[in-house]
Motif scaffolding. Structure first.
Motif, PDB file in Angstrom:
ATOM      1  N   ALA A  83       0.837  -1.202   0.000  1.00  0.00           N
ATOM      2  CA  ALA A  83       0.000   0.000   0.000  1.00  0.00           C
ATOM      3  C   ALA A  83       0.872   1.252   0.000  1.00  0.00           C
ATOM      4  O   ALA A  83       0.577   2.237  -0.688  1.00  0.00           O
ATOM      5  N   GLY A  84       1.962   1.217   0.773  1.00  0.00           N
ATOM      6  CA  GLY A  84       2.890   2.340   0.791  1.00  0.00           C
ATOM      7  C   GLY A  84       3.542   2.565  -0.567  1.00  0.00           C
ATOM      8  O   GLY A  84       3.691   3.707  -1.015  1.00  0.00           O
ATOM      9  N   ASP A  85       3.923   1.474  -1.235  1.00  0.00           N
ATOM     10  CA  ASP A  85       4.518   1.586  -2.572  1.00  0.00           C
ATOM     11  C   ASP A  85       3.524   2.198  -3.558  1.00  0.00           C
ATOM     12  O   ASP A  85       3.885   3.030  -4.390  1.00  0.00           O
ATOM     13  N   LEU A  86       2.262   1.783  -3.464  1.00  0.00           N
ATOM     14  CA  LEU A  86       1.235   2.317  -4.360  1.00  0.00           C
ATOM     15  C   LEU A  86       0.966   3.792  -4.070  1.00  0.00           C
ATOM     16  O   LEU A  86       0.683   4.572  -4.987  1.00  0.00           O
ATOM     17  N   ALA A  87       1.051   4.182  -2.791  1.00  0.00           N
ATOM     18  CA  ALA A  87       0.872   5.595  -2.433  1.00  0.00           C
ATOM     19  C   ALA A  87       1.963   6.443  -3.085  1.00  0.00           C
ATOM     20  O   ALA A  87       1.692   7.542  -3.604  1.00  0.00           O
ATOM     21  N   ILE A  88       3.191   5.950  -3.081  1.00  0.00           N
ATOM     22  CA  ILE A  88       4.302   6.679  -3.690  1.00  0.00           C
ATOM     23  C   ILE A  88       4.112   6.777  -5.202  1.00  0.00           C
ATOM     24  O   ILE A  88       4.360   7.821  -5.815  1.00  0.00           O
ATOM     25  N   LEU A  89       3.651   5.696  -5.822  1.00  0.00           N
ATOM     26  CA  LEU A  89       3.366   5.734  -7.258  1.00  0.00           C
ATOM     27  C   LEU A  89       2.245   6.724  -7.584  1.00  0.00           C
ATOM     28  O   LEU A  89       2.296   7.435  -8.587  1.00  0.00           O
ATOM     29  N   GLU A  90       1.236   6.772  -6.708  1.00  0.00           N
ATOM     30  CA  GLU A  90       0.139   7.721  -6.911  1.00  0.00           C
ATOM     31  C   GLU A  90       0.639   9.158  -6.754  1.00  0.00           C
ATOM     32  O   GLU A  90       0.243  10.052  -7.513  1.00  0.00           O
ATOM     33  N   GLN A  91       1.493   9.379  -5.757  1.00  0.00           N
ATOM     34  CA  GLN A  91       2.097  10.703  -5.584  1.00  0.00           C
ATOM     35  C   GLN A  91       2.864  11.111  -6.842  1.00  0.00           C
ATOM     36  O   GLN A  91       2.711  12.232  -7.345  1.00  0.00           O
ATOM     37  N   MET A  92       3.661  10.206  -7.369  1.00  0.00           N
ATOM     38  CA  MET A  92       4.435  10.478  -8.573  1.00  0.00           C
ATOM     39  C   MET A  92       3.517  10.747  -9.769  1.00  0.00           C
ATOM     40  O   MET A  92       3.761  11.661 -10.563  1.00  0.00           O
ATOM     41  N   ARG A  93       2.435   9.968  -9.861  1.00  0.00           N
ATOM     42  CA  ARG A  93       1.491  10.152 -10.969  1.00  0.00           C
ATOM     43  C   ARG A  93       0.868  11.548 -10.925  1.00  0.00           C
ATOM     44  O   ARG A  93       0.771  12.234 -11.953  1.00  0.00           O
ATOM     45  N   ARG A  94       0.453  11.979  -9.734  1.00  0.00           N
ATOM     46  CA  ARG A  94      -0.160  13.297  -9.597  1.00  0.00           C
ATOM     47  C   ARG A  94       0.823  14.395  -9.964  1.00  0.00           C
ATOM     48  O   ARG A  94       0.469  15.376 -10.640  1.00  0.00           O
ATOM     49  N   MET A  95       2.069  14.256  -9.518  1.00  0.00           N
ATOM     50  CA  MET A  95       3.066  15.283  -9.797  1.00  0.00           C
ATOM     51  C   MET A  95       3.375  15.348 -11.290  1.00  0.00           C
ATOM     52  O   MET A  95       3.540  16.426 -11.857  1.00  0.00           O
TER      53      MET A  95
END
Length: 265
Positions: free
Chosen positions: A168-180
């Motif tokens: 879940a933490g890894d996916l949160a980081i990917l989502e953060q990167m996607r938004r940026m």
């Protein structure tokens, strides 16, 4: 051999041999230590196994090549990084990037898994404790964009997300990167500068442009990403900063992390 020196040599060995077949026991033998000693040190400092780190570094470099060289067949890239079939490479790639290699050709490349640095010493200050991540590529680009703004992001309450699961933490980081990536312009580039700390180095010296990006990111706060059967809300601390007076690598690193810390106050 001091632990810090052992880890430094292990990281250097991995970078040199990323395109070779690397086993943890081979690295340990080269450094005259046991496999268990190296693995324990690596997990203790970086919270990741040697093998996981190797896979992530390979997939980051492979993703860069896929993004920047769209005409190179994916199988050729797979073979370059030690995968004998397209299928085995695709599985490893999807575990890291959460998408297929062919889908990544449409994405803008970002530094998701930069090279790690040696650990800080006991008693080091807040900034030094975050120097696990090598930002050399970011620093080199910054030399060309001295007057350009940074937009900085850090996940709010990342601890709670990691408590759900590491995935879940890894996916949160990917989502953060996607938004940026979505919020940034065509010539802006996203870099990871810490555990869940990221920056966009823009191609603009206009403060209003940087603020426009920060506002786009703030408007996404509270949106959810999916992990298994759960919808997890994600919000980011966001700020913009200019570091045009910084010259040295250490000044840029400290400036970025100080700005992130102030955004949380």
């Amino acid at each position: 051999m001091q632990n810090i020196e052992l880890l430094m040599l292990a990281l250097e060995y991995i970078e040199i041999h990323l395109c070779d077949e690397i086993k943890t026991e081979d690295i340990a033998a080269c450094l005259f230590c046991s496999k268990s000693t190296l693995e324990k040190l690596f997990r203790g400092v970086h919270d990741i196994s040697v093998h996981e780190y190797i896979v992530r570094r390979r997939m980051m470099l492979a993703a860069k090549k896929i993004s920047q060289n769209p005409r190179i067949p994916i199988l050729d890239i797979a073979l370059e990084y030690g995968y004998s079939t397209h299928e085995s490479f695709a599985r490893a790639f999807e575990q890291v990037w959460n998408c297929k290699p062919s889908e990544f050709r449409k994405a803008k490349f970002t530094e998701l898994f930069p090279r790690l640095n040696v650990p800080p010493r006991k008693g080091d200050n807040y900034i030094m404790q975050r120097r696990h991540v090598d930002i050399s590529e970011l620093y080199d680009l910054f030399q060309e964009r001295k007057d350009c703004f940074f937009v900085l992001c850090d996940i709010k309450d990342m601890i709670s997300i990691n408590e759900i699961s590491r995935k879940a933490g890894d996916l949160a980081i990917l989502e953060q990167m996607r938004r940026m990536t979505e919020a940034s312009g065509e010539e802006d580039i996203v870099f990871r500068i810490g555990g869940d700390e990221f920056c966009i180095l823009t191609a603009s010296s206009d403060a209003a442009y940087a603020e426009q990006i920060t506002e786009k990111l703030r408007q996404m706060n509270g949106q959810r990403f999916f992990y298994e059967n759960q919808e997890i809300p994600l919000s980011l601390h966001v700020t913009a900063v200019s570091l045009n007076e910084c010259q040295r690598y250490e000044e840029v690193f400290a400036g970025l992390h100080n700005a992130i810390r102030k955004s949380k106050e």
